[in-house]
Scaffold this motif. Structure first.
Motif, mmCIF file in Angstrom:
data_model
loop_
_atom_site.group_PDB
_atom_site.id
_atom_site.type_symbol
_atom_site.label_atom_id
_atom_site.label_comp_id
_atom_site.label_asym_id
_atom_site.label_seq_id
_atom_site.Cartn_x
_atom_site.Cartn_y
_atom_site.Cartn_z
ATOM 1 N N PRO A 501 0.952 -1.218 0.118
ATOM 2 C CA PRO A 501 0.041 0.044 0.085
ATOM 3 C C PRO A 501 0.853 1.204 0.060
ATOM 4 C CG PRO A 501 -0.903 -1.529 1.657
ATOM 5 C CD PRO A 501 0.393 -2.084 1.132
ATOM 6 N N GLU A 502 2.093 1.087 0.625
ATOM 7 C CA GLU A 502 2.969 2.379 0.834
ATOM 8 C C GLU A 502 3.515 2.897 -0.935
ATOM 9 O OE1 GLU A 502 2.269 0.488 4.460
ATOM 10 O OE2 GLU A 502 3.333 -0.395 2.698
ATOM 11 N N LYS A 604 3.961 2.628 8.387
ATOM 12 C CA LYS A 604 5.461 2.224 7.904
ATOM 13 C C LYS A 604 5.781 3.046 6.838
ATOM 14 C CE LYS A 604 6.269 -1.778 6.038
ATOM 15 N NZ LYS A 604 6.425 -3.114 5.433
ATOM 16 N N LEU A 605 4.947 4.175 6.459
ATOM 17 C CA LEU A 605 5.150 5.222 5.503
ATOM 18 C C LEU A 605 5.600 6.379 6.354
ATOM 19 C CD1 LEU A 605 5.574 6.132 2.620
ATOM 20 C CD2 LEU A 605 3.201 6.630 2.449
ATOM 21 N N ALA A 606 6.707 7.227 6.230
ATOM 22 C CA ALA A 606 6.816 8.280 7.274
ATOM 23 C C ALA A 606 7.948 9.242 6.253
ATOM 24 C CB ALA A 606 7.805 7.890 8.275
ATOM 25 N N SER A 607 8.105 10.431 6.749
ATOM 26 C CA SER A 607 8.910 11.484 6.178
ATOM 27 C C SER A 607 10.141 11.674 6.722
ATOM 28 C CB SER A 607 7.772 12.774 5.951
ATOM 29 O OG SER A 607 7.706 12.914 7.220
ATOM 30 N N ARG A 608 10.909 12.207 5.990
ATOM 31 C CA ARG A 608 12.370 12.633 6.524
ATOM 32 C C ARG A 608 13.024 13.594 5.741
ATOM 33 N NH1 ARG A 608 15.378 7.023 4.646
ATOM 34 N NH2 ARG A 608 15.429 7.566 2.477
ATOM 35 N N TYR A 630 9.551 7.895 2.805
ATOM 36 C CA TYR A 630 10.222 6.752 2.848
ATOM 37 C C TYR A 630 9.420 5.683 3.552
ATOM 38 C CZ TYR A 630 11.610 7.210 7.918
ATOM 39 O OH TYR A 630 11.836 7.073 9.014
ATOM 40 N N ILE A 631 10.108 4.258 3.011
ATOM 41 C CA ILE A 631 9.043 3.084 3.675
ATOM 42 C C ILE A 631 10.088 2.555 4.746
ATOM 43 C CG2 ILE A 631 8.038 0.908 3.324
ATOM 44 C CD1 ILE A 631 7.759 1.910 0.310
#
Length: 796
Positions: A501-502, A604-608, A630-631
């Motif tokens: 899904p990500e 699981k999907l985040a930002s950086r 990013y995953i």
């Protein structure tokens, strides 16, 4: 013993035999009838026309039966109470009470015929008429007896409603039209449920005189006969006075109309798959199908002046997997332009339309993130040198920019990193049957259209982006079982997940950023337009233009081109197929509040923060910062290396290594640490070839005697390893030598069969005249790094 004494015993025995003979006789008769029934069953199998209906029961397409007759199957739901009343009152008032024949009517008819000396009256029941329609015989008294026997037999096999249904399916209406449903659709253009009392009465009187009362030809005579029966119905109390008066005043608008012919390609497909099914209920929605057919026809009419003659569209409901519109060509009747070809199932080159699937797979393998940098520069992939669609290169770009702008070089690099077998396996799982057949012959070119797909396969694959990476198994027939046996394809457990899904969200987020072509002309109503993510594709030679779009409600696939395979200079997915895609979406999903995709739950999907120059985790030397998705646990987490520190002299004209870096207090000789771009050899070659300025590492200190054996050797891009080149010995053509070297290389040395040929700049192209035989080519840079290729020169 006295004979007279035995007489009573004899008489008693005779009475016993007589008493027990009748049960045996009755049993024998019943057994004989049973055997006759088994040997000569009633012929209830009827060859019906195949009807393809929409999901709501609307008839979309009808086919002649195998006898070239319009005999459409009417269900019990088609027989309305008013239709039943009119037919029974006219043909057989005692239908529900007699066993197949009416003795009273038969006696009355026989008396009238005897008195008149000729046949003036019949006594056929509806059941007897069904027998006559099933097994036509000469009009004789023997035939009447057979019909009576067959009628009783038919009553034993079928219910009264089934017999009435069979009768209404068989009654003649002149020519090749049989059955109430056929007559209703062909002569009145509507299903039996929508017939008025006047129309019902009209269809009730025709079967007795199909030759003289021909609808559309003798309408005046039909109105007189119709009105006479309407008055009889009123006198008998079958219908009330007001209903009859309205029917008497109703004009007769009956004429021969063409049979329903919507969705011809899908109808042919379903009839081929279910040849013995009289009614096939498809998943098509009448309004969506009609609007899509109209838009395709009008659009092709507009672009025909550009030598573009056909288009195909498939509309899939993302919640159910049901196909709501299926248009295989612009005009099925146009045989000149191949109108009967099914463009939904035709195998064509997809161009760049497969790229979103590749990027999703690359996201899942941790190879890229949206802000990761990919080099869009001329590159040789072992002899394969792809080019961009517009023959323009962009240098280092982000992955999301490369996907949104459909750049070819980054896509080929990604496929090389993902591996062709892995990508083919994903496509096979997504339902690409054609790719599965071609798997052994596919290479890097497949991502640019070097394979075959169908519009159905491509559109079905894109449903994965709307469903969290799960491919919807499309349905063409209502309530069709899936491969797992489930009665509904909406069951998510039956949908294979081809990526996470990500990854689906990241691709959707990228494809939504493309500028819509329809907004400038519809700015005032833009808030009502459906939001769409979409991707285009154009095949080699401009033969196929694709545009696939989706939102939460629909996935729509569009193909535009010529079934003949003739290319068109102006054909492209963006300019030719996308306008039709948006027209379809705006027509079927206008002002629909379906919402938009959100980041998948689960964390699981985040930002950086990343360095905008590389897309990697920033170092202290990185000047800017960007935010990237990013995953977690999947995406790469390398530190930024887009710059390298080099020791140079004060003027920046020489570079030093650790072995030759000068020491001492002289400020003029003191080395200075400077940052230079850490560019790939192909990027350096492109900058130099296109005269683009870049910060090049100064040449190495010529006084250094150190021989360098590490690092990246020059990449020979011409000639190609293990290739064969054919020349004409009389007039041999020159062959080119090219390479791609590292950023710090200022000179390369070319060797032919271990003999120095020439020294040149890394970006310079050299030419030589070959001779037949095996040739070893070596390229060494000024750092001592060497690469070799071997080729074979042959005579033509």
């Amino acid at each position: 013993m006295n004979v007279s004494a035995r007489l009573p015993d004899y008489r008693r025995s005779l009475g016993y035999l007589r008493t027990h003979r009748w049960p045996k006789l009755l049993l024998g008769t019943l057994l004989g009838l049973f055997l006759l029934d088994r040997l000569f069953p009633p012929p209830t199998r009827v060859a019906y026309s195949t009807l393809v209906t929409a999901a709501d029961g609307t008839t979309l397409h009808a086919f002649l039966n195998r006898n070239d007759k319009w005999r459409m199957y009417a269900t019990l739901d088609d027989i309305t109470p008013r239709l039943r009343q009119a037919i029974l009152r006219k043909e057989d008032r005692w239908f529900y009470w007699h066993p197949g024949l009416n003795p009273v009517a038969m006696a009355r008819a026989a008396g009238r015929n005897l008195l008149s000396g000729r046949r003036t009256s019949g006594a056929s029941t509806i059941t007897m008429q069904v027998v006559r329609l099933l097994e036509p015989r000469p009009r004789t008294y023997l035939s009447k007896l057979i019909e009576a026997a067959r009628a009783v037999q038919l009553e034993a096999h079928l219910s009264k409603d089934e017999i009435l249904q069979l009768y209404l399916n068989l009654i003649p209406y002149g020519g090749n039209v049989e059955g109430i449903k056929s007559a209703s659709l062909i002569f009145f253009g509507k299903p039996p449920q929508l017939l008025s009392l006047a129309e019902i009465t009209t269809l009730a009187i025709i079967p007795n005189r199909p030759s003289s009362l021909r609808l559309g030809d003798n309408n005046a005579a039909i109105v007189q006969a119709r009105n006479a029966w309407l008055r009889r119905f009123e006198q008998a109390g079958t219908f009330d006075e007001k209903a009859v008066q309205d029917a008497l005043n109703e004009p007769l608008d009956a004429r021969r109309r063409p049979a329903p012919n919507q969705a011809p390609q899908l109808s042919l497909r379903l009839r081929t798959e279910q040849p013995d099914q009289p009614i096939i209920v498809s998943t098509l929605q009448p309004a969506v199908q009609a609007a899509t057919e109209r838009l395709v026809r009008q659009y092709v009419d507009r672009v025909r002046g550009q030598n573009i003659h056909n288009a195909a569209v498939l509309v899939i409901n993302n919640q159910t997997g049901a196909v709501e519109a299926y248009v295989g060509s612009a005009d099925f009747a146009n045989t000149f332009d191949g109108g009967q070809v099914d463009g939904v199932q035709a195998i064509r080159s997809p161009g760049s339309a497969l790229k979103p699937l590749l990027y999703a797979l690359a996201f899942d393998k941790g190879l890229i993130t949206p802000k990761a940098k990919l080099n869009d520069v001329p590159t040789n992939f072992g002899g394969y040198e792809p080019d961009n669609y517009d023959r323009h290169f962009n240098g280092p770009v982000t992955a999301e920019f490369a996907l949104a702008n459909s750049l070819n070089i980054p896509a080929v690099k990604l496929l090389r990193d993902v591996s062709t077998p892995s990508f083919v396996g994903t496509l096979r799982q997504a339902g690409f049957r054609t790719v599965q057949k071609q798997a052994d012959d596919l290479g890097l070119s497949m991502i640019l259209g070097g394979c075959g797909v169908t519009l159905e396969e491509l559109t079905q694959a894109y449903t994965a982006f709307a469903d969290g990476g799960k491919v919807r198994e499309v349905r063409f027939v209502a309530d069709a079982p899936t491969k797992t046996g489930s009665p509904s394809a909406a069951d998510e457990s039956t949908s294979p997940a081809i990526f996470s899904p990500e990854a689906a969200f990241l691709v959707t987020n990228t494809l939504t950023q493309i500028t819509r072509p329809d907004l400038p002309n519809n700015f005032d109503n833009s808030y009502r337009l459906p939001r769409i993510a979409w991707k285009t594709g154009t095949s080699y030679g401009r033969r196929d233009a694709w545009s696939i779009g989706y939102n939460r409600h629909y996935t729509v696939g569009v193909w535009v081109g010529n079934f003949s395979g003739v290319g068109v200079p102006d054909l492209s997915g963006a300019n030719t197929a996308t306008p039709l895609l948006f027209q379809v979406f705006n027509a079927i999903d206008y002002n629909t509040p379906t919402g938009w995709f959100r980041a998948p739950a689960g964390g699981k999907l985040a930002s950086r923060q990343v360095c905008p120059e590389s897309g990697d985790a920033p170092e202290r030397t990185c000047e800017g910062r960007a935010v990237d998705y990013y995953i977690m646990g999947v995406s790469r987490a390398s530190r930024c290396q887009h710059q390298t520190m080099v020791w140079t002299n004060a003027a920046g004209t020489l570079s030093y290594c650790a072995h030759c870096r000068p020491t001492g207090g002289d400020s003029l000789l003191r080395p200075v640490a400077r940052l230079y771009p850490n560019l790939a050899p192909e990027v350096v070659a492109w900058y130099a070839a296109s005269n683009r300025p870049y910060a090049a590492i100064p040449p190495h200190n010529p006084a250094c005697e150190r021989v360098f054996g590490t690092g990246v050797a020059p990449l020979i891009t011409s000639l190609n390893q293990n290739s064969e080149y054919f020349i004409n010995p009389q007039k041999p053509a020159d062959l080119a030598l090219t390479c791609q070297a590292a950023n710090d290389v200022r000179r390369v040395y070319w060797y032919l069969n271990e003999k120095l040929y020439r020294a040149a700049k890394p970006t310079e192209t050299l030419f030589f005249t070959p001779t037949p035989g095996t040739l070893t080519i070596a390229c060494a840079d000024d750092k001592g790094r060497v690469s070799r290729v071997r080729v074979l020169i042959k005579r033509e």
